[in-house]
Design a protein around this motif. Structure first.
Motif, PDB file in Angstrom:
ATOM      1  N   LEU A   1      26.649  17.542 -17.271  1.00 27.16           N
ATOM      2  CA  LEU A   1      27.386  18.790 -17.087  1.00 27.16           C
ATOM      3  C   LEU A   1      26.479  19.955 -17.409  1.00 27.16           C
ATOM      4  N   LEU A   2      26.188  20.775 -16.398  1.00 22.00           N
ATOM      5  CA  LEU A   2      25.353  21.949 -16.571  1.00 22.00           C
ATOM      6  C   LEU A   2      26.060  23.156 -15.968  1.00 22.00           C
ATOM      7  N   PRO A   3      25.787  24.340 -16.473  1.00 18.78           N
ATOM      8  CA  PRO A   3      26.403  25.534 -15.879  1.00 18.78           C
ATOM      9  C   PRO A   3      25.863  25.759 -14.475  1.00 18.78           C
ATOM     10  N   PRO A   4      26.603  26.438 -13.639  1.00 12.56           N
ATOM     11  CA  PRO A   4      26.066  26.741 -12.300  1.00 12.56           C
ATOM     12  C   PRO A   4      24.829  27.614 -12.398  1.00 12.56           C
ATOM     13  N   ALA A   5      23.830  27.314 -11.587  1.00 16.86           N
ATOM     14  CA  ALA A   5      22.617  28.122 -11.601  1.00 16.86           C
ATOM     15  C   ALA A   5      22.928  29.534 -11.119  1.00 16.86           C
ATOM     16  N   PRO A   6      22.446  30.554 -11.821  1.00 15.08           N
ATOM     17  CA  PRO A   6      22.729  31.933 -11.397  1.00 15.08           C
ATOM     18  C   PRO A   6      22.192  32.196  -9.995  1.00 15.08           C
ATOM     19  N   ALA A   7      23.047  32.724  -9.156  1.00 18.81           N
ATOM     20  CA  ALA A   7      22.648  33.060  -7.785  1.00 18.81           C
ATOM     21  C   ALA A   7      22.361  34.551  -7.703  1.00 18.81           C
ATOM     22  N   PRO A   8      21.321  34.937  -6.966  1.00 13.88           N
ATOM     23  CA  PRO A   8      21.038  36.381  -6.835  1.00 13.88           C
ATOM     24  C   PRO A   8      22.167  37.101  -6.107  1.00 13.88           C
ATOM     25  N   ARG A   9      22.571  38.237  -6.637  1.00 14.44           N
ATOM     26  CA  ARG A   9      23.641  39.042  -6.036  1.00 14.44           C
ATOM     27  C   ARG A   9      23.028  40.297  -5.417  1.00 14.44           C
ATOM     28  N   ARG A  10      23.385  40.551  -4.183  1.00 10.28           N
ATOM     29  CA  ARG A  10      22.831  41.719  -3.504  1.00 10.28           C
ATOM     30  C   ARG A  10      23.388  43.004  -4.102  1.00 10.28           C
ATOM     31  N   LEU A  11      22.514  43.972  -4.218  1.00 10.05           N
ATOM     32  CA  LEU A  11      22.912  45.267  -4.748  1.00 10.05           C
ATOM     33  C   LEU A  11      23.727  46.021  -3.702  1.00 10.05           C
ATOM     34  N   GLU A  12      24.819  46.625  -4.142  1.00  6.75           N
ATOM     35  CA  GLU A  12      25.599  47.456  -3.227  1.00  6.75           C
ATOM     36  C   GLU A  12      24.787  48.687  -2.837  1.00  6.75           C
ATOM     37  N   PRO A  13      24.986  49.206  -1.622  1.00  6.79           N
ATOM     38  CA  PRO A  13      24.253  50.421  -1.224  1.00  6.79           C
ATOM     39  C   PRO A  13      24.573  51.581  -2.161  1.00  6.79           C
ATOM     40  N   ALA A  14      23.715  52.575  -2.154  1.00  8.63           N
ATOM     41  CA  ALA A  14      23.941  53.767  -2.972  1.00  8.63           C
ATOM     42  C   ALA A  14      25.252  54.419  -2.569  1.00  8.63           C
ATOM     43  N   PRO A  15      25.936  55.089  -3.514  1.00 10.48           N
ATOM     44  CA  PRO A  15      27.216  55.737  -3.186  1.00 10.48           C
ATOM     45  C   PRO A  15      27.077  56.682  -1.994  1.00 10.48           C
ATOM     46  N   GLU A  16      27.979  56.515  -1.035  1.00 13.62           N
ATOM     47  CA  GLU A  16      27.906  57.334   0.177  1.00 13.62           C
ATOM     48  C   GLU A  16      28.498  58.717  -0.024  1.00 13.62           C
ATOM     49  N   THR A  17      29.625  58.809  -0.729  1.00 10.20           N
ATOM     50  CA  THR A  17      30.273  60.106  -0.914  1.00 10.20           C
ATOM     51  C   THR A  17      29.768  60.772  -2.183  1.00 10.20           C
ATOM     52  N   LEU A  18      29.818  62.081  -2.179  1.00 11.97           N
ATOM     53  CA  LEU A  18      29.362  62.846  -3.335  1.00 11.97           C
ATOM     54  C   LEU A  18      30.238  62.574  -4.557  1.00 11.97           C
ATOM     55  N   ALA A  19      31.551  62.461  -4.344  1.00 15.46           N
ATOM     56  CA  ALA A  19      32.463  62.215  -5.464  1.00 15.46           C
ATOM     57  C   ALA A  19      32.158  60.881  -6.143  1.00 15.46           C
ATOM     58  N   GLU A  20      31.874  59.859  -5.335  1.00 20.02           N
ATOM     59  CA  GLU A  20      31.571  58.546  -5.902  1.00 20.02           C
ATOM     60  C   GLU A  20      30.264  58.579  -6.687  1.00 20.02           C
ATOM     61  N   LEU A  21      29.263  59.276  -6.143  1.00 20.37           N
ATOM     62  CA  LEU A  21      27.986  59.381  -6.845  1.00 20.37           C
ATOM     63  C   LEU A  21      28.150  60.109  -8.175  1.00 20.37           C
ATOM     64  N   VAL A  22      28.866  61.223  -8.160  1.00 19.18           N
ATOM     65  CA  VAL A  22      29.067  61.994  -9.388  1.00 19.18           C
ATOM     66  C   VAL A  22      29.763  61.139 -10.442  1.00 19.18           C
ATOM     67  N   GLU A  23      30.764  60.385 -10.039  1.00 15.33           N
ATOM     68  CA  GLU A  23      31.495  59.536 -10.987  1.00 15.33           C
ATOM     69  C   GLU A  23      30.569  58.509 -11.634  1.00 15.33           C
TER      70      GLU A  23
END
Length: 897
Positions: free
Chosen positions: A405-427
């Motif tokens: 019994l071993l833990p699942p091997a960590p899988a690489p997760r893709r980075l989400e794109p940079a925030p598109e809207t100004l409000a999201e970026l500011v937050e």
């Protein structure tokens, strides 16, 4: 009123009560409005200016309040409480005209505040005295009272004993019972006084003496101690209550009245509390005051505990009960079998002997039940168990194969794109600024988003942040030079935002980009310097708004960049005619995945740009960022074969060193040069301890070996210098790309032998992840551990705890494969090292679970097993030898119906 305000602004606190006296309620109300404005204004002052008026402002505001609630809030204000000497005598003078009921209300309101302290205690007790009302026995008030009592002994030229101070205290009978109800005791009560040399200064001794003198009620203290010991809490607090209880010396009747309480303590209390409860229960059993049912209940819980001393003592208690009355066997023997599953084979043997002595005759259903429980015994006891239970124990082949019994091997997760809207970026940026986080995914997305939005609409971006970050110190402070210095040191994303909002001069941005000397003295400082160089460069991009995005923005959560994606980013830069930032491109190279990237290298070369050619050469070379080699520090003296005769001076620190990487020295910006310089393992100039900002690993996410080599001097300290938190980087370290070779395995070895349990747990997590990835070299790790144990860098008992923790997750074969490589070196010593028996026990349990690792015999094991004797090392060696030879995983014990 003007004179009052002038006195406050000048800090003349002694003049305030006299200036308040002639003011009526209306004038005090007007003055209070001015004082509130002054208090708000002072928040933006420097600390010296604030400190000058604090006490005068506190006194004046307290005297101007007409309501007790408002007065309590004013006095309890955080910014008015930073003083070295209390101004409360002057506050009392300012409140001299208030009626007793008002003063009593104020006293209770102040005592109820969560920030009540020792200084508040003195003030509140004086208020209660003036109001002629009972003291408010809140938790804060009680803690303040206890702290005051403890420190009062040293406030006189001739030191007063604690017992004398308590005798004369007017609040003794009210506050002592409340002391036992507080969430936590003040440290002065726990630590102060030696019970042997200065019993008069020892709180438990003093309280017990006051009970004997009739000044405190005995039953109240006894009930309070028992209640707190049952509730649990910090070990220091529990030791205090246990000490008080012991000094009260309970009578036989008092002990007999609390059987359920002793059972609860023995089952759930910390070791010292459980041990005391066990002693009381043993006395009750001898007096006939403990029923068989109660003994069975408490034994079922105690035998499940890991403390060997408690378990052995409970088996002795059960043996006495069985000898006294054999008819209790039907109720007690099934409880005894709980010890069959204990990790210590000596305890298993004690329990088996007890069961064998009092087991019922063949044919009794209880005998079959006991035989079924005996199936939990290891091979070392199965022969004896078979003699006891006869045909009830039958070996059968194991039908189901062992599964690791071993833990699942960590899988690489893709980075989400940079925030598109100004409000999201500011937050997202505001959240990073306020938290100070450098979490890779959030930080990199926000940094890239700032550059992208500045490229499209810089003015709108600046306006949005000016409003969202109102109140930040670097926006309000008028001293721009101080803002620049502090932001440069802290190296957070707020540096980029401050440049955007004009809070950092253009010259400072120019200097930050160009006048970087690369003066880092350790890997942590070097990583921070790289980050600062990137931030200054990103700040310049935001300032001019030319760059469309950042090249080094990760593709995956670890910080790695996809080479094909980096080629496409360079192509976009080429199309816009933009020259990439030097630090941005250098970081992108360090992050790009290099293994097997021939197509990406060819595509980069086709760009025909300087950066494209550099990327192509970097991908084709596919070399570690810093080649490593083994290096021993201190002396080269070999260890003695005798564990006890080894010289500490002859022990070596096993570490690794890094060679020079010329390409980084020649082609990368100066802040990156530390990463390409040769480095010997050295911690003398590193002060980072167990820190681990995630952005550090994202600097070199594709070269875990190099990072491990540089971090080794600090990680080593978790085992050799007992530095807490030094092994925290290990789980993140094994997720980095590149091969997992000597450096990672050596760092893991040090972590498995760490002093503190939380560090060992981090190492266990890293071990399991490495195994799940298929990158664990068990033989290499075992050799490293054997070398470290041999050099006295890792203690075997700590390694055994780590191995047991890892095995408990179900990774028996993984742990056994490592221990099989460690044990031969330890078995070669003429005098067995401390902790060898525990390692043999863990190895035996793993072998019984998984059936071995398919390797040859363990060198030296048969010799130790044949030595004979009753030592734990020999007994566990016999158990391991039997399991190793017979293949415990191939057989199991079952009950014949």
């Amino acid at each position: 009123m003007k004179e009052l305000l002038t006195a406050v602004r000048e800090g003349r606190k002694e003049d305030v009560p006299a200036l308040l006296a002639p003011l009526d309620r209306a004038k005090r109300r007007l003055a209070l409005a001015e004082l509130k404005a002054l208090r708000k204004e002072a928040r933006s002052w420097g600390w010296r200016e604030r400190d000058k008026i604090q006490k005068a402002l506190l006194i004046a505001g307290a005297g101007c309040h007409s309501g007790a609630a408002g007065c309590a809030t004013w006095i309890g204000g955080r910014e008015l409480r930073d003083w070295t000497r209390s101004p409360y005598p002057l506050v009392l003078e300012a409140l001299a005209d208030r009626d007793p009921a008002w003063l009593g209300d104020l006293a209770h309101r102040l005592a109820a505040r969560p920030t009540a302290s020792r200084i508040d205690y003195r003030f509140v007790s004086e208020l209660a005295k003036l109001a002629q009302c009972p003291v408010p026995a809140t938790e804060g008030f009680v803690l303040g009272w206890a702290e005051t009592i403890s420190t009062a002994q040293w406030q006189h030229r001739s030191r007063r004993p604690l017992i004398d101070i308590l005798r004369t205290d007017p609040h003794l009978t009210v506050l002592v019972p409340r002391l036992f109800e507080t969430t936590e005791l003040p440290p002065q009560v726990i630590w102060y006084g030696d019970p042997d040399s200065h019993s008069a200064d020892h709180w438990p001794t003093a309280l017990a003496t006051l009970v004997e003198e009739g000044l405190l009620e005995r039953s109240v203290l006894v009930d309070s101690c028992v209640t707190r010991l049952l509730r649990g809490g910090k070990p220091g607090d529990l030791r205090f209550f246990l000490d008080v209880l012991r000094r009260l010396a309970l009578t036989e009747r008092e002990e007999a009245e609390r059987v359920a309480d002793w059972i609860g303590m023995a089952a759930e209390g910390i070791s010292t509390v459980a041990g005391h409860a066990q002693e009381v229960l043993a006395r009750l059993d001898e007096r006939g005051k403990l029923t068989t049912r109660a003994l069975a209940d408490v034994s079922g819980s105690v035998l499940f505990r890991t403390e060997k001393k408690l378990v052995r003592a409970q088996l002795v208690l059960l043996g006495k009960a069985l000898r006294r009355d054999a008819s209790t066997a039907e109720e007690l023997l099934p409880v005894v079998t709980e010890a069959f599953g204990h990790e210590d084979i000596g305890i298993q043997e004690r329990a088996l002997k007890l069961v064998a002595r009092y087991a019922p005759a063949p044919g009794d259903p209880l005998r079959e039940e006991l035989a079924l429980s005996a199936g939990a015994l290891g091979l070392a006891h199965r022969t004896v168990a078979a003699e006891v239970f006869g045909d009830l124990l039958v070996a059968r082949p194991q039908t189901e194969p062992y599964m690791e019994l071993l833990p699942p091997a960590p899988a690489p997760r893709r980075l989400e794109p940079a925030p598109e809207t100004l409000a999201e970026l500011v937050e997202e940026v505001v959240a990073l600024v306020r938290s100070g986080s450098r979490e890779v995914t959030a930080f990199e997305r926000a940094l890239d988003g700032l550059v992208r939005h500045a490229h499209t609409d810089r003015s709108a971006l600046a306006e949005a942040f000016r409003e969202a970050l109102a109140g930040q110190w670097w926006l309000d402070d008028d001293m721009l030079s101080g803002v620049e210095r502090r932001l440069t040191r802290e190296a957070g994303i707020e540096l980029v935002v401050a440049v955007l909002l004009g809070r950092v001069s253009v010259r400072a941005v120019h200097d930050g980009r160009t006048v970087r000397t690369g003066t880092a003295t350790c890997v942590h400082a070097a990583f921070d310097e790289v980050l600062r160089a990137r931030l200054w460069e990103a700040a310049y991009s935001v300032l001019i708004g030319r760059s469309p995005f950042l090249l080094a923005t990760p593709t995956w959560h670890t910080g790695s960049v996809d080479p094909a994606e980096l080629v496409e980013r360079l192509r976009t830069y080429q199309r816009f005619g933009i020259e990439p930032g030097a630090a941005d491109f250098a970081q992108a190279l360090l992050r790009v995945r290099r293994s097997g990237q021939r197509e990406a290298a060819a595509a980069a070369a086709l760009l025909g740009t300087v950066q494209g050619n550099r990327l192509a050469a970097w991908l084709k070379a596919d070399e570690p960022d810093a080649p490593v080699f083994r290096r021993h520090q201190e002396t080269e003296q070999a260890p003695s074969r005798s564990w006890l005769q080894r010289s500490t001076a002859g022990a070596r620190r096993v570490l690794l060193a890094a060679e020079e990487r010329p390409v980084i020295q020649q082609e990368f910006p100066r802040p990156f040069h530390w990463l390409g310089s040769p480095h010997l393992p050295d911690r003398r100039h590193c002060y980072h301890g167990g820190e681990q900002p995630e952005s550090w690993f994202a600097t070199l996410p594709e070269d875990g070996e190099t990072v491990a080599t540089w971090l080794l001097p600090v990680i080593t300290a978790c085992a050799t210098e007992e530095l807490r938190g030094a092994a925290r980087p290990l789980p993140g370290l094994v997720e980095l790309g590149g091969p997992a070779a000597e450096a990672i395995h050596l760092a893991l070895a040090y972590g498995l032998g760490a002093r503190h349990p939380e560090d060992r747990l981090s190492a266990v997590d890293a071990l399991l992840v490495l195994a799940a990835q298929g990158r664990l070299d068990a033989a290499l790790l075992g050799r490293e551990l054997a070398a470290l144990v041999g050099r006295d860098r890792v203690k075997p008992n700590r390694l055994a705890e780590s191995a047991r923790t890892a095995a408990a997750t179900g990774a028996y074969r993984t742990v056994l494969s490592v221990l099989a490589a460690v044990l031969p070196a330890l078995l070669a010593y003429e005098k067995a090292p401390h902790g060898l028996s525990v390692l043999l026990s863990v190895a035996a349990e793993c072998t019984e679970r998984c059936g071995g690792v398919g390797a040859g015999p363990i060198a030296g094991l048969s010799t130790l097993a044949a030595r004979g004797g009753s030592s734990q090392s020999v007994r566990h060696a016999v158990r391991l030898q039997a399991a190793w030879e017979q293949g415990a995983g191939a057989t199991a014990v079952d009950i014949v119906p």
